[in-house]
Design a protein around this motif. Structure first.
Motif, mmCIF file in Angstrom:
data_model
loop_
_atom_site.group_PDB
_atom_site.id
_atom_site.type_symbol
_atom_site.label_atom_id
_atom_site.label_comp_id
_atom_site.label_asym_id
_atom_site.label_seq_id
_atom_site.Cartn_x
_atom_site.Cartn_y
_atom_site.Cartn_z
ATOM 1 N N LEU A 14 0.830 -1.205 0.000
ATOM 2 C CA LEU A 14 0.000 0.000 0.000
ATOM 3 C C LEU A 14 0.864 1.254 0.000
ATOM 4 C CD1 LEU A 14 -3.009 0.840 0.103
ATOM 5 C CD2 LEU A 14 -2.771 0.970 2.600
ATOM 6 N N ALA A 15 0.620 2.132 -0.974
ATOM 7 C CA ALA A 15 1.349 3.394 -1.064
ATOM 8 C C ALA A 15 1.121 4.223 0.193
ATOM 9 C CB ALA A 15 0.898 4.168 -2.301
ATOM 10 N N ALA A 16 2.001 5.192 0.410
ATOM 11 C CA ALA A 16 1.959 5.990 1.643
ATOM 12 C C ALA A 16 0.600 6.632 1.871
ATOM 13 C CB ALA A 16 3.054 7.050 1.600
ATOM 14 N N ASP A 17 -0.013 7.141 0.818
ATOM 15 C CA ASP A 17 -1.332 7.765 0.935
ATOM 16 C C ASP A 17 -2.432 6.857 0.392
ATOM 17 O OD1 ASP A 17 -0.259 10.115 2.043
ATOM 18 O OD2 ASP A 17 0.228 10.880 0.039
ATOM 19 N N GLY A 18 -2.132 5.569 0.330
ATOM 20 C CA GLY A 18 -3.064 4.646 -0.291
ATOM 21 C C GLY A 18 -4.204 4.221 0.611
ATOM 22 N N PHE A 19 -5.146 3.490 -0.005
ATOM 23 C CA PHE A 19 -6.363 3.043 0.672
ATOM 24 C C PHE A 19 -6.643 1.609 0.255
ATOM 25 C CE2 PHE A 19 -11.035 2.486 0.523
ATOM 26 C CZ PHE A 19 -11.357 2.756 1.852
ATOM 27 N N ALA A 20 -7.026 0.783 1.224
ATOM 28 C CA ALA A 20 -7.405 -0.601 0.933
ATOM 29 C C ALA A 20 -8.828 -0.846 1.410
ATOM 30 C CB ALA A 20 -6.448 -1.571 1.606
ATOM 31 N N ALA A 21 -9.585 -1.563 0.611
ATOM 32 C CA ALA A 21 -10.941 -1.973 0.970
ATOM 33 C C ALA A 21 -10.996 -3.492 0.853
ATOM 34 C CB ALA A 21 -11.971 -1.319 0.050
ATOM 35 N N ILE A 22 -11.249 -4.145 1.968
ATOM 36 C CA ILE A 22 -11.204 -5.604 2.025
ATOM 37 C C ILE A 22 -12.527 -6.125 2.565
ATOM 38 C CG2 ILE A 22 -10.044 -7.601 3.048
ATOM 39 C CD1 ILE A 22 -7.471 -6.040 3.032
ATOM 40 N N GLU A 23 -13.136 -7.040 1.834
ATOM 41 C CA GLU A 23 -14.433 -7.574 2.235
ATOM 42 C C GLU A 23 -14.285 -8.521 3.424
ATOM 43 O OE1 GLU A 23 -18.321 -9.849 0.348
ATOM 44 O OE2 GLU A 23 -17.096 -8.530 -0.899
ATOM 45 N N ILE A 24 -15.303 -8.505 4.292
ATOM 46 C CA ILE A 24 -15.340 -9.385 5.449
ATOM 47 C C ILE A 24 -16.736 -9.981 5.583
ATOM 48 C CG2 ILE A 24 -13.543 -8.183 6.751
ATOM 49 C CD1 ILE A 24 -15.819 -6.764 8.306
ATOM 50 N N GLY A 25 -16.836 -11.039 6.382
ATOM 51 C CA GLY A 25 -18.131 -11.583 6.736
ATOM 52 C C GLY A 25 -18.832 -10.698 7.744
ATOM 53 N N PHE A 26 -20.138 -10.864 7.862
ATOM 54 C CA PHE A 26 -20.947 -9.963 8.698
ATOM 55 C C PHE A 26 -20.544 -10.001 10.174
ATOM 56 C CE2 PHE A 26 -23.010 -14.030 9.149
ATOM 57 C CZ PHE A 26 -23.490 -14.034 10.452
ATOM 58 N N ASP A 27 -19.890 -11.084 10.604
ATOM 59 C CA ASP A 27 -19.527 -11.220 12.009
ATOM 60 C C ASP A 27 -18.021 -11.081 12.250
ATOM 61 O OD1 ASP A 27 -18.799 -13.541 10.724
ATOM 62 O OD2 ASP A 27 -19.622 -14.896 12.247
ATOM 63 N N GLN A 28 -17.289 -10.515 11.287
ATOM 64 C CA GLN A 28 -15.831 -10.452 11.383
ATOM 65 C C GLN A 28 -15.290 -9.026 11.518
ATOM 66 O OE1 GLN A 28 -15.087 -12.581 7.701
ATOM 67 N NE2 GLN A 28 -14.554 -14.450 8.810
ATOM 68 N N GLY A 29 -16.162 -8.077 11.823
ATOM 69 C CA GLY A 29 -15.723 -6.692 11.900
ATOM 70 C C GLY A 29 -14.586 -6.485 12.880
ATOM 71 N N GLU A 30 -14.670 -7.087 14.045
ATOM 72 C CA GLU A 30 -13.625 -6.911 15.044
ATOM 73 C C GLU A 30 -12.462 -7.863 14.830
ATOM 74 O OE1 GLU A 30 -13.234 -4.473 17.172
ATOM 75 O OE2 GLU A 30 -15.018 -3.632 16.239
ATOM 76 N N SER A 31 -12.757 -9.129 14.577
ATOM 77 C CA SER A 31 -11.697 -10.132 14.486
ATOM 78 C C SER A 31 -10.784 -9.892 13.289
ATOM 79 C CB SER A 31 -12.299 -11.539 14.423
ATOM 80 O OG SER A 31 -13.203 -11.652 13.334
ATOM 81 N N ALA A 32 -11.343 -9.564 12.133
ATOM 82 C CA ALA A 32 -10.521 -9.309 10.951
ATOM 83 C C ALA A 32 -9.798 -7.971 11.073
ATOM 84 C CB ALA A 32 -11.377 -9.338 9.686
#
Length: 274
Positions: A227-245
């Motif tokens: 990821l570039a210094a000013d970059g952004f990542a969007a990664i899909e998760i399961g509905f119950d993985q907000g905290e764990s992932a």
């Protein structure tokens, strides 16, 4: 048989296997007639169901996904080819594209995009369709999936700006990217899935160990070098993985927030450098 009656009977037949039997019937009849669903609905009273319609309904009644029967699935603004070699693109995944649009709304647009686990190419091609000066790389462990993605790049007129390669997530990639998208496997091996998913979609694109986090554990330590210094990542998760992932990416040194999908469920990790 006239189309309205054919649709009524087909919807009754599909009710035991589908949560959207009428929609399924309309999509199959439009496919059989080689017209768009919108045209079908406009001209419905004047149409007759062809002989090819009933076999399509029979396939759906046996649990085969609509996208495999028609061979296509719409995602964002694109119509993509779909085969059993790739995960069927879902509206939930459009949450990642929405997150990226919001992030770059008041910033310079991304010019170098990476899609990890590209599958059909849906995320990468949607992003390239939005940011017309960008180029992108799609990585997947499956050569068969990459063939589908490359075909979709050609079908959408984006092949000149999209490159694809076999890879193990981000391993061995020397470049840095303004935008990174990923929809990795995140289903627990103990989860109960609908039969049309379990029997027809590639398991390597679905399951990620006992807790569904195995592939996040591999991606998170690779991300700082991608990821570039000013970059952004969007990664899909399961509905119950907000905290764990999210915790795995925070441990790798990132700021992480969770974005919900249209149904109000946790769906996307929004990631940038701390």
């Amino acid at each position: 048989m006239l189309a309205p009656e054919a649709l009524r009977l087909a919807a009754i037949r599909l009710t035991p296997v589908s949560g959207t039997p009428r929609l399924d019937a309309e999509l199959l009849l439009a496919h059989a007639l080689e017209i768009d669903r919108s045209d079908l609905l406009l001209k419905l009273r004047d149409l007759t169901a062809p002989a090819t319609f009933d076999p399509l309904v029979a396939r759906r009644a046996r649990g085969e996904p609509i996208a495999h029967i028609t061979g296509t699935r719409d995602f964002w603004t694109l119509s993509l080819r779909v085969t059993p070699d790739v995960l069927i693109p879902r509206p939930d995944s459009e949450t990642l594209i929405e997150a990226a649009i919001d992030h770059f709304r008041d910033r310079p647009p991304p010019t170098h995009i990476l899609d990890l686990g590209t599958g059909s190419g849906a995320l990468l091609l949607a992003a390239l369709d939005i940011w017309c000066d960008a180029t992108g790389l799609g990585v997947d462990a499956s050569q068969a999936a990459l063939a589908v993605a490359q075909d979709n790049a050609r079908r959408t007129g984006l092949a000149a700006r999209a490159d694809f390669r076999v890879g193990d997530w981000g391993a061995g990639i020397g470049d840095r990217f303004d935008l990174i998208l990923a929809n990795p496997p995140y289903v627990s091996t103990a989860a109960q899935l609908p039969r049309d998913v379990l029997d027809h979609e590639p398991h390597q694109a679905l399951f990620a160990g006992a807790d569904g986090l195995d592939d996040y554990r591999r991606i998170a330590p690779q991300l700082p070098g991608l990821l570039a210094a000013d970059g952004f990542a969007a990664i899909e998760i399961g509905f119950d993985q907000g905290e764990s992932a999210a915790a795995l990416f925070r441990e790798a040194g990132f700021d992480v927030t969770v974005r919900r999908d249209i149904a109000g469920q946790d769906r996307c990790l929004q990631i940038h450098h701390a």
